[in-house]
Design a protein around this motif. Structure first.
Motif, PDB file in Angstrom:
ATOM      1  N   LEU A 184      43.449  66.798 -42.712  1.00 40.96           N
ATOM      2  CA  LEU A 184      42.069  66.667 -42.242  1.00 40.96           C
ATOM      3  C   LEU A 184      41.959  66.865 -40.741  1.00 40.96           C
ATOM      4  O   LEU A 184      40.999  67.479 -40.248  1.00 40.96           O
ATOM      5  CB  LEU A 184      41.527  65.285 -42.625  1.00 40.96           C
ATOM      6  CG  LEU A 184      41.387  65.024 -44.133  1.00 40.96           C
ATOM      7  CD1 LEU A 184      41.029  63.574 -44.391  1.00 40.96           C
ATOM      8  CD2 LEU A 184      40.333  65.960 -44.738  1.00 40.96           C
ATOM      9  N   VAL A 185      42.928  66.321 -39.988  1.00 33.18           N
ATOM     10  CA  VAL A 185      42.927  66.438 -38.525  1.00 33.18           C
ATOM     11  C   VAL A 185      44.296  66.962 -38.114  1.00 33.18           C
ATOM     12  O   VAL A 185      45.231  66.172 -37.908  1.00 33.18           O
ATOM     13  CB  VAL A 185      42.638  65.090 -37.839  1.00 33.18           C
ATOM     14  CG1 VAL A 185      42.523  65.273 -36.332  1.00 33.18           C
ATOM     15  CG2 VAL A 185      41.375  64.458 -38.398  1.00 33.18           C
ATOM     16  N   PRO A 186      44.473  68.273 -38.000  1.00 36.56           N
ATOM     17  CA  PRO A 186      45.807  68.830 -37.777  1.00 36.56           C
ATOM     18  C   PRO A 186      46.285  68.806 -36.332  1.00 36.56           C
ATOM     19  O   PRO A 186      47.375  69.300 -36.038  1.00 36.56           O
ATOM     20  CB  PRO A 186      45.660  70.265 -38.269  1.00 36.56           C
ATOM     21  CG  PRO A 186      44.226  70.595 -38.010  1.00 36.56           C
ATOM     22  CD  PRO A 186      43.451  69.323 -38.225  1.00 36.56           C
ATOM     23  N   ALA A 187      45.513  68.281 -35.410  1.00 31.07           N
ATOM     24  CA  ALA A 187      45.910  68.313 -33.995  1.00 31.07           C
ATOM     25  C   ALA A 187      47.180  67.505 -33.777  1.00 31.07           C
ATOM     26  O   ALA A 187      47.376  66.434 -34.361  1.00 31.07           O
ATOM     27  CB  ALA A 187      44.783  67.769 -33.118  1.00 31.07           C
ATOM     28  N   ARG A 188      48.075  68.007 -32.920  1.00 25.02           N
ATOM     29  CA  ARG A 188      49.340  67.325 -32.657  1.00 25.02           C
ATOM     30  C   ARG A 188      49.157  65.905 -32.122  1.00 25.02           C
ATOM     31  O   ARG A 188      49.859  64.994 -32.537  1.00 25.02           O
ATOM     32  CB  ARG A 188      50.178  68.141 -31.666  1.00 25.02           C
ATOM     33  CG  ARG A 188      50.825  69.371 -32.262  1.00 25.02           C
ATOM     34  CD  ARG A 188      51.755  70.041 -31.261  1.00 25.02           C
ATOM     35  NE  ARG A 188      52.456  71.163 -31.861  1.00 25.02           N
ATOM     36  CZ  ARG A 188      52.026  72.400 -31.889  1.00 25.02           C
ATOM     37  NH1 ARG A 188      50.850  72.684 -31.342  1.00 25.02           N
ATOM     38  NH2 ARG A 188      52.730  73.354 -32.450  1.00 25.02           N
ATOM     39  N   PRO A 189      48.248  65.652 -31.173  1.00 22.45           N
ATOM     40  CA  PRO A 189      48.121  64.272 -30.653  1.00 22.45           C
ATOM     41  C   PRO A 189      47.591  63.268 -31.663  1.00 22.45           C
ATOM     42  O   PRO A 189      47.634  62.071 -31.413  1.00 22.45           O
ATOM     43  CB  PRO A 189      47.133  64.433 -29.478  1.00 22.45           C
ATOM     44  CG  PRO A 189      47.141  65.887 -29.139  1.00 22.45           C
ATOM     45  CD  PRO A 189      47.390  66.585 -30.428  1.00 22.45           C
ATOM     46  N   PHE A 190      47.107  63.748 -32.820  1.00 24.99           N
ATOM     47  CA  PHE A 190      46.509  62.832 -33.777  1.00 24.99           C
ATOM     48  C   PHE A 190      47.551  62.044 -34.558  1.00 24.99           C
ATOM     49  O   PHE A 190      47.291  60.914 -34.982  1.00 24.99           O
ATOM     50  CB  PHE A 190      45.614  63.612 -34.749  1.00 24.99           C
ATOM     51  CG  PHE A 190      45.010  62.768 -35.834  1.00 24.99           C
ATOM     52  CD1 PHE A 190      43.995  61.865 -35.547  1.00 24.99           C
ATOM     53  CD2 PHE A 190      45.476  62.849 -37.145  1.00 24.99           C
ATOM     54  CE1 PHE A 190      43.450  61.080 -36.548  1.00 24.99           C
ATOM     55  CE2 PHE A 190      44.934  62.068 -38.146  1.00 24.99           C
ATOM     56  CZ  PHE A 190      43.914  61.182 -37.849  1.00 24.99           C
ATOM     57  N   ALA A 191      48.736  62.613 -34.773  1.00 19.10           N
ATOM     58  CA  ALA A 191      49.733  62.001 -35.666  1.00 19.10           C
ATOM     59  C   ALA A 191      50.068  60.552 -35.306  1.00 19.10           C
ATOM     60  O   ALA A 191      50.185  59.711 -36.209  1.00 19.10           O
ATOM     61  CB  ALA A 191      50.998  62.856 -35.693  1.00 19.10           C
ATOM     62  N   PRO A 192      50.246  60.181 -34.021  1.00 25.62           N
ATOM     63  CA  PRO A 192      50.577  58.775 -33.740  1.00 25.62           C
ATOM     64  C   PRO A 192      49.434  57.794 -33.984  1.00 25.62           C
ATOM     65  O   PRO A 192      49.688  56.596 -34.146  1.00 25.62           O
ATOM     66  CB  PRO A 192      50.947  58.792 -32.240  1.00 25.62           C
ATOM     67  CG  PRO A 192      51.218  60.215 -31.909  1.00 25.62           C
ATOM     68  CD  PRO A 192      50.332  61.000 -32.815  1.00 25.62           C
ATOM     69  N   LEU A 193      48.186  58.280 -33.998  1.00 28.57           N
ATOM     70  CA  LEU A 193      47.048  57.358 -34.086  1.00 28.57           C
ATOM     71  C   LEU A 193      46.984  56.612 -35.410  1.00 28.57           C
ATOM     72  O   LEU A 193      46.864  55.377 -35.424  1.00 28.57           O
ATOM     73  CB  LEU A 193      45.748  58.122 -33.817  1.00 28.57           C
ATOM     74  CG  LEU A 193      45.642  58.757 -32.414  1.00 28.57           C
ATOM     75  CD1 LEU A 193      44.294  59.444 -32.259  1.00 28.57           C
ATOM     76  CD2 LEU A 193      45.837  57.700 -31.341  1.00 28.57           C
ATOM     77  N   PRO A 194      47.044  57.293 -36.579  1.00 30.72           N
ATOM     78  CA  PRO A 194      47.059  56.506 -37.828  1.00 30.72           C
ATOM     79  C   PRO A 194      48.303  55.639 -37.952  1.00 30.72           C
ATOM     80  O   PRO A 194      48.240  54.551 -38.540  1.00 30.72           O
ATOM     81  CB  PRO A 194      46.997  57.575 -38.925  1.00 30.72           C
ATOM     82  CG  PRO A 194      47.411  58.835 -38.281  1.00 30.72           C
ATOM     83  CD  PRO A 194      47.000  58.743 -36.857  1.00 30.72           C
TER      84      PRO A 194
END
Length: 464
Positions: A184-194
């Motif tokens: 849904l959100v493929p941006a690299r910086p997004f992975a650590p947030l969830p």
């Protein structure tokens, strides 16, 4: 010449056809060449998937090694530590799955994948399941290593393996749910947030005392409890059902199929929340005592640490030897949940590990004997601050089981104020009087002394 050429040509064609036929037989359904050519083979054996499992194994291995003093040697403590390790393993699985989920869009190959003959759910499974599989394997490998490390030092309990499959399912489910988030959100910086959000939720569940805490796969009440038989099943249905429902809602052509795993997850969550503390029951072995009755008082340890009874008896041998023939003593030192019963005093606790025992060995036998004597002397009596009682108690302590710090305290008081030096002088006089008594006289005096300690009667303490 033409005839020969035609024969040779037919022979080559026949050979080629035979080789093609052999190839088709080798790559048939279920053959070894079928797996060698299967697209999943590359996903399972190459790329990020195996490395995520290795990374999780390394992280958990380092964490378990750093805390080995508090779990290595007790099966219950090892199971609890592996349960607590899910606070780290699950967020890492979410981050790894999220990173893998955004891979195709970051590479710009999403449209190419859409032209493949397989449906979106199959394509998602081909990308997500290898990561989930290797992360679950990494967690189970860390658990197996911890069990092997505990085996040589276990003192009487038995391995507790019931929660490990549920933990592995939780790790794999976290990777699958993270994969959907990454799609849904493929941006690299997004992975650590969830991953951070999941970590915060699990950490909150460790310290909160609400019914919702029992939905956490890392929640456990301590090393002396074991789960009821259906708790791991319900936990696996809760975590796995949620992840499967998220994947079906995202990728299935018939999204209503997500209702089945979602219903299973909600049913399992209802069971976990409603039962709460009843999900965990006391280890029946923790209610048993293993005793050495050849001494007085008898020495009893919890059956979970039955192998430590010779060490504990040896540590108290000097104390029990000097108490031989003394009356008005309790029947035994006991180490049982809920505290001692009538005619018992509490044995210095062998748990939590890392304090009195590490890897099945007593850390400081002299300190242990001094604490066992303190239970005989004071029990649950409040501190009376009576100077006469203090001098007598010190003399008994110095004769039966002196503290490892007695010399340091004496040296400190000798350099202190006039009041400190006066107290030191009174203690030394009392020690000398007790030591100078004959054996029969000292046994009679100690019998009178212990007759008063059970009643917390400071005024009735015999003089020295």
């Amino acid at each position: 010449m033409t005839l020969v050429d035609d024969r040779e040509s037919r022979g080559e064609r026949d050979g080629a056809g035979s080789r093609e036929s052999d190839g088709r037989k080798g790559t048939g359904r279920g053959g070894p060449r079928a797996w060698a050519a299967h697209p999943l083979r590359a996903e399972f054996l190459r790329g990020i998937a195996p490395w995520t499992g290795a990374a999780l194994l390394l992280v958990l291995g380092v964490l378990l090694a750093c805390t080995s003093r508090r779990w290595q040697g007790g099966w219950g403590e090892t199971a609890q530590e592996l349960h607590t390790a899910l606070v780290i393993a699950v967020p890492l699985a979410v981050a790894a799955g999220c990173w893998q989920g955004g891979r195709e869009r970051r590479r710009g190959t999403e449209e190419l994948w859409a032209t493949a003959g397989r449906g979106p759910l199959v394509r998602l499974a081909a990308s997500a399941l290898p990561v989930a599989f290797w992360l679950a394997v990494g967690y189970l490998a860390a658990a197996a290593a911890a069990m092997v490390a505990t085996w040589p030092y276990a003192q009487g309990d038995r391995p507790q393996l019931a929660s490990l499959p549920a933990g592995a399912v939780a790790v794999g489910a976290a990777a699958l749910a993270g994969h959907v988030a990454g799609r849904l959100v493929p941006a690299r910086p997004f992975a650590p947030l969830p991953a951070l959000a999941v970590y915060a939720g699990l950490a909150w569940a460790e310290y909160a005392s609400t019914p919702w805490s029992y939905l956490s796969p890392s929640q456990q009440l301590g090393g002396t409890v074991v789960p009821v038989w259906w708790q791991p099943v319900a936990m696996a249905a809760w975590t796995g059902g949620l992840a499967a429902a998220a994947a079906l809602v995202y990728a299935a052509r018939r999204r209503y199929t997500a209702l089945l795993p979602l219903a299973a997850a909600l049913w399992a969550a209802l069971l976990l929340v409603q039962n709460g503390p009843a999900l965990w029951v006391h280890n029946t072995l923790a209610d048993r005592q293993v005793c050495d009755t050849s001494v007085t008082p008898a020495v009893c340890v919890n059956a979970r640490y039955a192998g430590m009874l010779p060490q504990v008896t040896g540590a108290l041998s000097g104390l029990t030897g000097r108490l031989e023939g003394v009356r008005h003593l309790p029947a035994r030192w006991a180490d049982r949940p809920g505290g001692p019963r009538a005619d018992e005093v509490e044995l210095p606790m062998l748990t939590p590990m890392g304090w009195h025992q590490v890897r099945g060995r007593l850390v400081d036998p002299q300190q242990y004997a001094w604490e066992a004597l303190a239970a005989l002397q004071y029990g649950d009596c409040p501190d009376t601050q009576d100077p006469h009682r203090a001098a007598v108690d010190d003399a008994v302590e110095h004769y039966l089981a002196p503290s490892p710090f007695t010399d340091d305290f004496d040296a400190r008081d000798a350099r202190g104020s006039a009041a400190d030096r006066a107290e030191l002088k009174a203690r030394l006089v009392a020690r000398g009087h007790l030591k100078a008594m004959g054996e029969a006289q000292r046994r009679a005096w100690l019998s009178s002394y212990f007759a008063t300690t059970r009643d917390c009667d400071a005024k009735g303490v015999p003089a020295l």
